[in-house]
Design a protein around this motif. Structure first.
Motif, short mmCIF file in Angstrom:
data_model
loop_
_atom_site.label_atom_id
_atom_site.label_comp_id
_atom_site.label_asym_id
_atom_site.label_seq_id
_atom_site.Cartn_x
_atom_site.Cartn_y
_atom_site.Cartn_z
N SER A 176 -3.74 -3.92 3.68
CA SER A 176 -2.58 -4.43 2.75
C SER A 176 -1.43 -3.80 2.73
O SER A 176 -0.20 -4.18 2.73
CB SER A 176 -3.16 -4.55 1.14
OG SER A 176 -2.27 -4.86 0.55
N TRP A 204 2.41 -5.28 4.02
CA TRP A 204 3.48 -5.31 2.88
C TRP A 204 4.84 -4.57 3.29
O TRP A 204 5.76 -4.95 3.35
CB TRP A 204 2.88 -5.02 1.59
CG TRP A 204 2.22 -6.24 1.04
CD1 TRP A 204 0.92 -6.28 0.56
CD2 TRP A 204 2.89 -7.57 0.74
NE1 TRP A 204 0.49 -7.41 0.02
CE2 TRP A 204 1.69 -8.34 0.06
CE3 TRP A 204 4.03 -8.29 0.80
CZ2 TRP A 204 1.88 -9.74 -0.25
CZ3 TRP A 204 4.27 -9.59 0.49
CH2 TRP A 204 3.01 -10.16 -0.12
N ARG A 225 6.52 -6.41 5.80
CA ARG A 225 7.20 -7.33 5.49
C ARG A 225 8.58 -6.74 4.74
O ARG A 225 9.72 -7.36 5.01
CB ARG A 225 6.57 -8.03 4.32
CG ARG A 225 7.26 -8.85 3.24
CD ARG A 225 7.89 -10.19 3.68
NE ARG A 225 8.82 -11.00 2.93
CZ ARG A 225 10.12 -10.70 2.91
NH1 ARG A 225 10.62 -9.79 3.53
NH2 ARG A 225 10.80 -11.37 2.04
N GLU A 275 6.63 -13.06 4.57
CA GLU A 275 5.68 -13.12 3.44
C GLU A 275 4.69 -14.01 3.67
O GLU A 275 3.65 -13.70 3.31
CB GLU A 275 6.71 -13.19 2.19
CG GLU A 275 5.91 -13.11 1.09
CD GLU A 275 6.45 -13.31 -0.48
OE1 GLU A 275 5.91 -13.49 -1.29
OE2 GLU A 275 7.79 -12.97 -0.31
N GLU A 276 4.96 -15.30 4.16
CA GLU A 276 3.90 -16.26 4.18
C GLU A 276 2.79 -15.96 5.16
O GLU A 276 1.41 -15.90 4.67
CB GLU A 276 4.54 -17.51 4.74
CG GLU A 276 3.56 -18.85 4.76
CD GLU A 276 4.23 -20.08 5.28
OE1 GLU A 276 3.47 -20.91 5.53
OE2 GLU A 276 5.54 -20.04 5.36
N ARG A 305 0.53 -13.16 3.25
CA ARG A 305 -0.14 -13.67 2.30
C ARG A 305 -1.34 -14.37 3.11
O ARG A 305 -2.56 -14.35 2.59
CB ARG A 305 0.60 -14.38 1.37
CG ARG A 305 1.62 -13.86 0.54
CD ARG A 305 1.94 -14.79 -0.50
NE ARG A 305 2.97 -14.11 -1.31
CZ ARG A 305 2.66 -13.37 -2.56
NH1 ARG A 305 1.31 -13.24 -2.71
NH2 ARG A 305 3.51 -12.79 -3.11
N GLU A 306 -0.81 -15.26 4.35
CA GLU A 306 -1.99 -15.80 4.84
C GLU A 306 -2.97 -15.10 5.42
O GLU A 306 -4.36 -15.32 5.45
CB GLU A 306 -1.53 -16.63 6.12
CG GLU A 306 -2.41 -17.67 6.86
CD GLU A 306 -1.61 -18.14 7.96
OE1 GLU A 306 -2.35 -18.93 8.94
OE2 GLU A 306 -0.36 -18.14 8.01
N GLY A 364 -5.14 -13.35 2.79
CA GLY A 364 -6.16 -14.41 2.09
C GLY A 364 -7.22 -14.99 3.10
O GLY A 364 -7.93 -15.87 2.65
#
Length: 380
Positions: free
Chosen positions: A284, A288, A291, A298-299, A302-303, A306
């Protein structure tokens, strides 16, 4: 009625117990009393307390005998502890009391062994409400260089802050959250980490708390007093997170490594997981940070975070990188306690109290390192 010693002790024990959120029954069991009624009678001033009982009560309440009899020096400044936003509430007072107790013990043995003068001073930086994230990243870069953390700061940070800068690093059971805390004086500092966290999360928490230590004066000056609430604490926590990410994952180094590893193509899930493990941070934190540096959208971040398959792959990689958790007490502190004992500055019982163990477990301190024979002049 005048304040005789029995009344002073009764009030001190009662106030301290309540401040720690401890019941009379819990105190009685921890001290070794047969019934909580004994504590009740003591706190009402209806029972004399023996010296050994008072000493044991002081230990359980993480305080000192002089404090219980109100003989601490007047004018002592209360140490303030910075907690992360998700600090534990249930036992927070007890965690604070234990941290401050360990902090003072460390400071004492460092003074007795003249070890305090060997430590370098942490860098100091100014922050205020106008400090930007970009300025905070620059601050992290300066801190990394001045502290000589090398190309893998996450892997070297704990050793450097302890051995070179004398920061006291303690572990405690802070529950399942990512909580941590820190405290400092003009010359000394301590950090409390969650024993239950994974190594890479502990490293991030350490870097986060380091931000508070190197900006202590500015943050303390701006911190809310009493019931006066502002958005400043939340802002400080965000700055601390930016500092931690930039310190552990330096922008130029990470950008160069990313481009070298993947040469313009999208990295696969295993490659990202391996990169996070190599950098000593969580996936994580790595994603980030990528990013922030414009190396991932960002997409896409997050993908992946998740995605159950990605998270499973991440968890599967952890065991071989999850080394034995560090001890609750720093190695440097243990060495200093042993040195103070060997030079006769503290007794074995005091050494055992500081190391939070039974005196019988410290038999090895009485053995001569050269010939293995028990020393005859060690303090009892």
């Amino acid at each position: 009625m005048g304040d005789n010693m029995q009344e002073i002790i009764a009030r001190s024990v009662r106030d301290r117990r309540k401040a720690l959120g401890m019941s009379q029954r819990e105190l009685a069991e921890a001290v070794g009393f047969g019934s909580h009624q004994i504590v009740s009678e003591l706190e009402r001033g209806q029972r004399d307390v023996k010296a050994w009982e008072l000493a044991r009560i002081a230990d359980v309440l993480h305080t000192s005998l002089p404090a219980l009899v109100k003989r601490e020096q007047a004018g002592q400044t209360e140490q303030r502890i910075f907690w992360r936003t998700d600090a534990p509430e249930a036992d927070r007072s007890r965690h604070e009391a234990r941290l401050l107790e360990r902090f003072e013990r460390y400071r004492r043995v460092a003074k007795l062994t003249n070890a305090g003068g060997d430590a370098q001073s942490l860098p100091r930086f100014h922050v205020d409400r106008s400090t930007s994230f970009g300025q905070t990243e620059q601050m992290a870069s300066r801190a990394r260089r001045s502290m000589d953390l090398g190309g893998r700061p996450a892997m070297s940070l704990a050793a450097v802050v302890q051995e070179r800068f004398g920061v006291m690093l303690f572990l405690d059971d802070l529950g399942s959250g990512g909580s941590a805390a820190c405290v400092r004086t003009d010359s000394d500092a301590a950090i409390l980490l969650n024993r239950n966290e994974a190594p890479w999360r502990q490293r991030y928490s350490l870097a986060h708390e380091l931000f508070h230590l190197v900006t202590w004066d500015a943050v303390m000056d701006s911190w809310p007093r009493g019931n006066h609430r502002t958005c400043w604490p939340d802002r400080v926590e965000k700055l601390a997170n930016v500092f931690a990410s930039a310190l552990l994952l330096p922008g130029d180094d990470l950008r160069g490594e990313f481009q070298s590893r993947f040469e313009g193509r999208d990295p696969s899930d295993p490659e990202l997981v391996n990169m996070a493990r190599a950098c000593g941070v969580s996936t994580s934190a790595l994603l980030w940070r990528l990013r922030t540096l414009g190396l991932m959208e960002e997409e896409a971040v997050r993908e992946r975070l998740g995605n159950g398959s990605f998270r499973g792959m991440d968890r599967a990689s952890m065991p071989k990188h999850w080394s034995k958790p560090p001890p609750d007490l720093p190695d440097r502190f243990v060495r200093l306690v042993a040195l103070a004992y060997r030079t006769g500055d503290i007794s074995r019982s005091v050494a055992a109290k500081y190391l939070e163990t039974n005196p019988a477990e410290l038999y090895y301190l009485d053995w001569d390192e050269d010939d293995g024979w028990a020393a005859e002049t060690r303090p009892a």
